[in-house]
Design an enzyme around this catalytic site. Structure first.
Site, PDB file in Angstrom:
ATOM      1  N   HIS A 158       1.562   5.387  -1.713  1.00  0.00           N
ATOM      2  CA  HIS A 158       1.243   6.563  -2.526  1.00  0.00           C
ATOM      3  C   HIS A 158       2.550   7.175  -3.008  1.00  0.00           C
ATOM      4  O   HIS A 158       3.405   7.516  -2.184  1.00  0.00           O
ATOM      5  CB  HIS A 158       0.484   7.607  -1.705  1.00  0.00           C
ATOM      6  CG  HIS A 158      -0.780   7.087  -1.096  1.00  0.00           C
ATOM      7  ND1 HIS A 158      -2.004   7.177  -1.723  1.00  0.00           N
ATOM      8  CD2 HIS A 158      -1.019   6.443   0.076  1.00  0.00           C
ATOM      9  CE1 HIS A 158      -2.941   6.631  -0.955  1.00  0.00           C
ATOM     10  NE2 HIS A 158      -2.364   6.173   0.143  1.00  0.00           N
ATOM     11  N   VAL A 159       2.683   7.335  -4.328  1.00  0.00           N
ATOM     12  CA  VAL A 159       3.883   8.018  -4.837  1.00  0.00           C
ATOM     13  C   VAL A 159       3.556   9.325  -5.565  1.00  0.00           C
ATOM     14  O   VAL A 159       4.469   9.992  -6.057  1.00  0.00           O
ATOM     15  CB  VAL A 159       4.751   7.112  -5.737  1.00  0.00           C
ATOM     16  CG1 VAL A 159       5.308   5.930  -4.942  1.00  0.00           C
ATOM     17  CG2 VAL A 159       3.999   6.634  -6.967  1.00  0.00           C
ATOM     18  N   ARG A 160       2.259   9.684  -5.644  1.00  0.00           N
ATOM     19  CA  ARG A 160       1.858  10.940  -6.322  1.00  0.00           C
ATOM     20  C   ARG A 160       2.357  10.944  -7.762  1.00  0.00           C
ATOM     21  O   ARG A 160       2.476   9.910  -8.390  1.00  0.00           O
ATOM     22  CB  ARG A 160       2.336  12.183  -5.546  1.00  0.00           C
ATOM     23  CG  ARG A 160       2.118  12.137  -4.022  1.00  0.00           C
ATOM     24  CD  ARG A 160       0.702  11.875  -3.605  1.00  0.00           C
ATOM     25  NE  ARG A 160       0.558  12.014  -2.137  1.00  0.00           N
ATOM     26  CZ  ARG A 160      -0.419  11.480  -1.438  1.00  0.00           C
ATOM     27  NH1 ARG A 160      -1.362  10.737  -2.029  1.00  0.00           N
ATOM     28  NH2 ARG A 160      -0.496  11.654  -0.146  1.00  0.00           N
TER      29      ARG A 160
ATOM     30  N   ASN B 167      -5.073   7.292  -6.228  1.00  0.00           N
ATOM     31  CA  ASN B 167      -5.820   8.519  -5.876  1.00  0.00           C
ATOM     32  C   ASN B 167      -5.066   9.784  -6.298  1.00  0.00           C
ATOM     33  O   ASN B 167      -4.770  10.654  -5.497  1.00  0.00           O
ATOM     34  CB  ASN B 167      -6.172   8.552  -4.376  1.00  0.00           C
ATOM     35  CG  ASN B 167      -4.961   8.560  -3.454  1.00  0.00           C
ATOM     36  OD1 ASN B 167      -3.888   8.052  -3.799  1.00  0.00           O
ATOM     37  ND2 ASN B 167      -5.122   9.125  -2.271  1.00  0.00           N
TER      38      ASN B 167
ATOM     39  N   ALA C 171      -4.095  14.717   5.560  1.00  0.00           N
ATOM     40  CA  ALA C 171      -3.906  13.433   6.243  1.00  0.00           C
ATOM     41  C   ALA C 171      -2.868  12.601   5.502  1.00  0.00           C
ATOM     42  O   ALA C 171      -2.944  12.455   4.280  1.00  0.00           O
ATOM     43  CB  ALA C 171      -5.223  12.673   6.285  1.00  0.00           C
TER      44      ALA C 171
ATOM     45  N   HIS D 133       0.875  -1.204   0.000  1.00  0.00           N
ATOM     46  CA  HIS D 133       0.000   0.000   0.000  1.00  0.00           C
ATOM     47  C   HIS D 133       0.894   1.231   0.000  1.00  0.00           C
ATOM     48  O   HIS D 133       1.489   1.580   1.019  1.00  0.00           O
ATOM     49  CB  HIS D 133      -0.908   0.015   1.232  1.00  0.00           C
ATOM     50  CG  HIS D 133      -1.867   1.168   1.260  1.00  0.00           C
ATOM     51  ND1 HIS D 133      -3.215   0.995   1.490  1.00  0.00           N
ATOM     52  CD2 HIS D 133      -1.697   2.495   1.080  1.00  0.00           C
ATOM     53  CE1 HIS D 133      -3.825   2.175   1.451  1.00  0.00           C
ATOM     54  NE2 HIS D 133      -2.907   3.108   1.212  1.00  0.00           N
TER      55      HIS D 133
ATOM     56  N   LYS E  14      -9.226  -0.053  -6.191  1.00  0.00           N
ATOM     57  CA  LYS E  14      -9.276   0.549  -4.861  1.00  0.00           C
ATOM     58  C   LYS E  14     -10.640   1.172  -4.633  1.00  0.00           C
ATOM     59  O   LYS E  14     -11.114   1.981  -5.435  1.00  0.00           O
ATOM     60  CB  LYS E  14      -8.184   1.613  -4.739  1.00  0.00           C
ATOM     61  CG  LYS E  14      -8.099   2.272  -3.378  1.00  0.00           C
ATOM     62  CD  LYS E  14      -7.655   1.292  -2.302  1.00  0.00           C
ATOM     63  CE  LYS E  14      -7.821   1.887  -0.909  1.00  0.00           C
ATOM     64  NZ  LYS E  14      -6.734   2.789  -0.560  1.00  0.00           N
TER      65      LYS E  14
ATOM     66  N   LEU F 281      -5.242   9.113   7.957  1.00  0.00           N
ATOM     67  CA  LEU F 281      -6.546   8.439   7.987  1.00  0.00           C
ATOM     68  C   LEU F 281      -6.368   6.981   7.580  1.00  0.00           C
ATOM     69  O   LEU F 281      -5.583   6.699   6.683  1.00  0.00           O
ATOM     70  CB  LEU F 281      -7.525   9.138   7.033  1.00  0.00           C
ATOM     71  CG  LEU F 281      -8.012  10.501   7.527  1.00  0.00           C
ATOM     72  CD1 LEU F 281      -8.781  11.231   6.437  1.00  0.00           C
ATOM     73  CD2 LEU F 281      -8.876  10.345   8.781  1.00  0.00           C
TER      74      LEU F 281
ATOM     75  N   HIS G 119     -10.524   1.184   1.491  1.00  0.00           N
ATOM     76  CA  HIS G 119     -10.352   2.156   2.586  1.00  0.00           C
ATOM     77  C   HIS G 119     -11.599   2.008   3.442  1.00  0.00           C
ATOM     78  O   HIS G 119     -12.670   2.494   3.081  1.00  0.00           O
ATOM     79  CB  HIS G 119     -10.189   3.587   2.063  1.00  0.00           C
ATOM     80  CG  HIS G 119     -10.025   4.576   3.176  1.00  0.00           C
ATOM     81  ND1 HIS G 119      -8.846   5.217   3.452  1.00  0.00           N
ATOM     82  CD2 HIS G 119     -10.896   5.008   4.126  1.00  0.00           C
ATOM     83  CE1 HIS G 119      -8.983   5.994   4.507  1.00  0.00           C
ATOM     84  NE2 HIS G 119     -10.240   5.892   4.935  1.00  0.00           N
TER      85      HIS G 119
ATOM     86  N   HIS H 206      -4.693  -0.591   5.650  1.00  0.00           N
ATOM     87  CA  HIS H 206      -4.300   0.197   6.827  1.00  0.00           C
ATOM     88  C   HIS H 206      -5.286   0.069   7.993  1.00  0.00           C
ATOM     89  O   HIS H 206      -5.877   1.056   8.429  1.00  0.00           O
ATOM     90  CB  HIS H 206      -4.053   1.658   6.458  1.00  0.00           C
ATOM     91  CG  HIS H 206      -5.117   2.364   5.655  1.00  0.00           C
ATOM     92  ND1 HIS H 206      -6.463   2.223   5.873  1.00  0.00           N
ATOM     93  CD2 HIS H 206      -5.006   3.241   4.628  1.00  0.00           C
ATOM     94  CE1 HIS H 206      -7.126   2.987   5.022  1.00  0.00           C
ATOM     95  NE2 HIS H 206      -6.263   3.610   4.246  1.00  0.00           N
TER      96      HIS H 206
ATOM     97  N   ASP I 127       1.330   2.535   3.594  1.00  0.00           N
ATOM     98  CA  ASP I 127       0.486   3.721   3.406  1.00  0.00           C
ATOM     99  C   ASP I 127       1.333   4.994   3.495  1.00  0.00           C
ATOM    100  O   ASP I 127       0.863   6.021   3.976  1.00  0.00           O
ATOM    101  CB  ASP I 127      -0.676   3.767   4.406  1.00  0.00           C
ATOM    102  CG  ASP I 127      -1.706   4.829   4.046  1.00  0.00           C
ATOM    103  OD1 ASP I 127      -1.744   5.258   2.871  1.00  0.00           O
ATOM    104  OD2 ASP I 127      -2.450   5.252   4.949  1.00  0.00           O
TER     105      ASP I 127
ATOM    106  N   HIS J 169       2.863  14.438   1.693  1.00  0.00           N
ATOM    107  CA  HIS J 169       2.225  15.738   1.462  1.00  0.00           C
ATOM    108  C   HIS J 169       3.269  16.811   1.742  1.00  0.00           C
ATOM    109  O   HIS J 169       4.097  16.643   2.648  1.00  0.00           O
ATOM    110  CB  HIS J 169       1.049  15.961   2.433  1.00  0.00           C
ATOM    111  CG  HIS J 169      -0.131  15.080   2.180  1.00  0.00           C
ATOM    112  ND1 HIS J 169      -1.099  15.369   1.250  1.00  0.00           N
ATOM    113  CD2 HIS J 169      -0.498  13.909   2.742  1.00  0.00           C
ATOM    114  CE1 HIS J 169      -2.016  14.425   1.248  1.00  0.00           C
ATOM    115  NE2 HIS J 169      -1.681  13.504   2.145  1.00  0.00           N
TER     116      HIS J 169
HETATM  117  C1  NCD Z   1      -3.722   8.952   2.064  1.00  0.00           C
HETATM  118  C2  NCD Z   1      -3.247   9.990   1.051  1.00  0.00           C
HETATM  119  O1  NCD Z   1      -2.724  11.033   1.484  1.00  0.00           O
HETATM  120  O2  NCD Z   1      -3.370   9.759  -0.150  1.00  0.00           O
HETATM  121  N1  NCD Z   1      -3.792   9.575   3.364  1.00  0.00           N
HETATM  122  C3  NCD Z   1      -3.812   8.947   4.554  1.00  0.00           C
HETATM  123  O3  NCD Z   1      -3.954   9.634   5.579  1.00  0.00           O
HETATM  124  N2  NCD Z   1      -3.686   7.655   4.679  1.00  0.00           N
HETATM  125  C4  NCD Z   1      -5.024   8.393   1.620  1.00  0.00           C
HETATM  126  C5  NCD Z   1      -5.418   7.098   2.287  1.00  0.00           C
HETATM  127  O4  NCD Z   1      -4.684   6.119   2.227  1.00  0.00           O
HETATM  128  O5  NCD Z   1      -6.495   7.039   2.890  1.00  0.00           O
HETATM  129 ZN    ZN Z   2      -3.234   5.086   1.552  1.00  0.00          ZN
HETATM  130 ZN    ZN Z   3      -6.923   4.985   2.831  1.00  0.00          ZN
END
Ligand code: NCD
Ligand code: ZN
Ligand code: ZN
Length: 349
Positions: free
Chosen positions: A22-24, A48, A269, A20, A105, A225, A142, A180, A253, A257
């Site tokens: 996120h790399v944007r 996302n 978050a 899990h 997802k 989150l 999620h 998560h 996760d 940011h």
């Molecule tokens: C994640 C994000 O910033 O993309 N944020 C988080 O707090 N976990 C989104 C997610 O995994 O719910």
């Molecule tokens: Zn996530």
């Molecule tokens: Zn999530």
């Protein structure tokens, strides 16, 4: 008279995967992909983005952009996902499968970062879920309800009762990963839900309870989150992660940011753990006296659940001080890793 055992000074694991992540995109992606690629062989890439990744063609293009950020000499494979919406056509599932996409997802609309396009009513997606069940794509969830009347700290438990249990019943052949997880309720649900239901666990939910967000003042870098919960829940998560149950596995996760958007009146978050992920997990497993359980959690169980081969390389962690940098460049902004400025007890070689 007890004799204390010598402390383990290093452990070598089969190269782990992050299930899990996120790399944007763009400059932000270029800043974080090298950190993950240094520790992990593969990662499940969350879709996302803005706009979200909803087609096989977009997933392939995104995969190519991620691959272009992997430093020379490192082998890292992004595993792609699509973002489920009310309108994602069932026909897209076959194209996704052919493109190598492994999962979809499910974000309840409004539950988290960039979830506006998420699902408003899971029943609207049933034809697509049927196609996924047929093609063998996983559903990643999620798991929080979004109703403002439900207390923020109860939203995961409510989601299990209101959404996950019916979904599990309606699609008995679909592999589902509750992402998560943060509560005892989720840990116990997944433990007992059978072989096709799994959960990922983050390092920060294993290491911290909700006090971390409020120690001496409000600490936005501990806000994610689903939000950190009370200590009884953290202990249940540690028990699950170290239990050897194959349906609990690693998913950081890591959610970068820009620092100024977290240190803000309405802070974003997400915790950035991609830089020091395995060090944080080693700390959590060490504290539980369960370092011997780390390899299966980090390197075996996720691959097995996804039906993918286990990795062949290794990663060594040494009991050596790791001073976590205060910040990294993140495009024009700054990115603050979890535990910025602190010294951790483990260091990946
Ligand atoms: C994640 C994000 O910033 O993309 N944020 C988080 O707090 N976990 C989104 C997610 O995994 O719910
Ligand atoms: Zn996530
Ligand atoms: Zn999530």
């Amino acid at each position: 008279m007890g004799q204390s055992l010598p402390m383990t000074s290093s452990i070598t694991l089969t190269r782990p995967d992050d299930w899990h992540l996120h790399v944007r995109d763009g400059a932000a992606m270029a800043a974080v992909v090298p950190h993950t690629a240094a520790q992990f062989a593969r990662a499940i890439i969350m879709p996302n983005l803005k706009p979200p990744v909803t087609t096989a063609a977009q997933a392939i293009a995104y995969r190519d952009r991620i691959r272009a950020c992997v430093p020379a000499g490192l082998a890292f494979e992004p595993l792609m996902t699509l973002y489920l919406t009310d309108k994602l056509p069932p026909e897209e599932i076959r194209r996704a499968k052919a493109a190598g996409v492994v999962a979809l997802k499910f974000y309840p609309a409004g539950a988290t970062t960039n979830s506006d396009a998420g699902v408003t009513d899971i029943r609207k997606t049933y034809a697509t879920l049927e196609a996924m069940q047929r093609e063998g794509l996983l559903l990643l969830v999620h798991g929080e309800v979004t109703s403002p009347e439900v207390d923020l700290f109860d939203r995961e438990a409510a989601f299990i009762d209101e959404q996950l249990i019916p979904l599990r019943r309606d699609f008995p052949g679909l592999k589902i990963v509750m992402e998560h997880i943060t509560t005892r309720e989720a840990a116990h649900y997944v433990r007992d839900a059978g072989p096709l239901t799994a959960a990922t666990l983050t390092a920060h939910h294993l290491l911290y309870n909700r006090n971390a967000i409020f120690t001496g003042g409000i600490r936005p870098h501990y806000y994610c989150l689903p939000v950190l919960k009370r200590e009884t829940h953290r202990l249940a998560l540690v028990a699950a992660a170290t239990s050897g149950h194959p349906n609990f596995f690693l998913g950081t996760d890591s959610a970068p940011h820009a620092a100024h958007l977290k240190e803000h009146a309405v802070g974003c978050a997400g915790c950035y753990t991609g830089f020091n992920a395995m060090e944080l997990y080693a700390q959590a497993f060490d504290a539980a006296g369960a370092l011997d359980k780390l390899e299966a959690f980090a390197s075996f169980f996720g691959a097995d659940f996804y039906g993918l081969p286990r990795n062949t390389g290794t990663l060594t962690l040494r009991r050596e001080p790791l001073l976590v940098p205060e910040a990294f460049a993140y495009g024009e902004a700054q990115l603050k890793p979890l535990c910025a400025g602190e010294t951790l007890a483990w260091k990946a070689a």
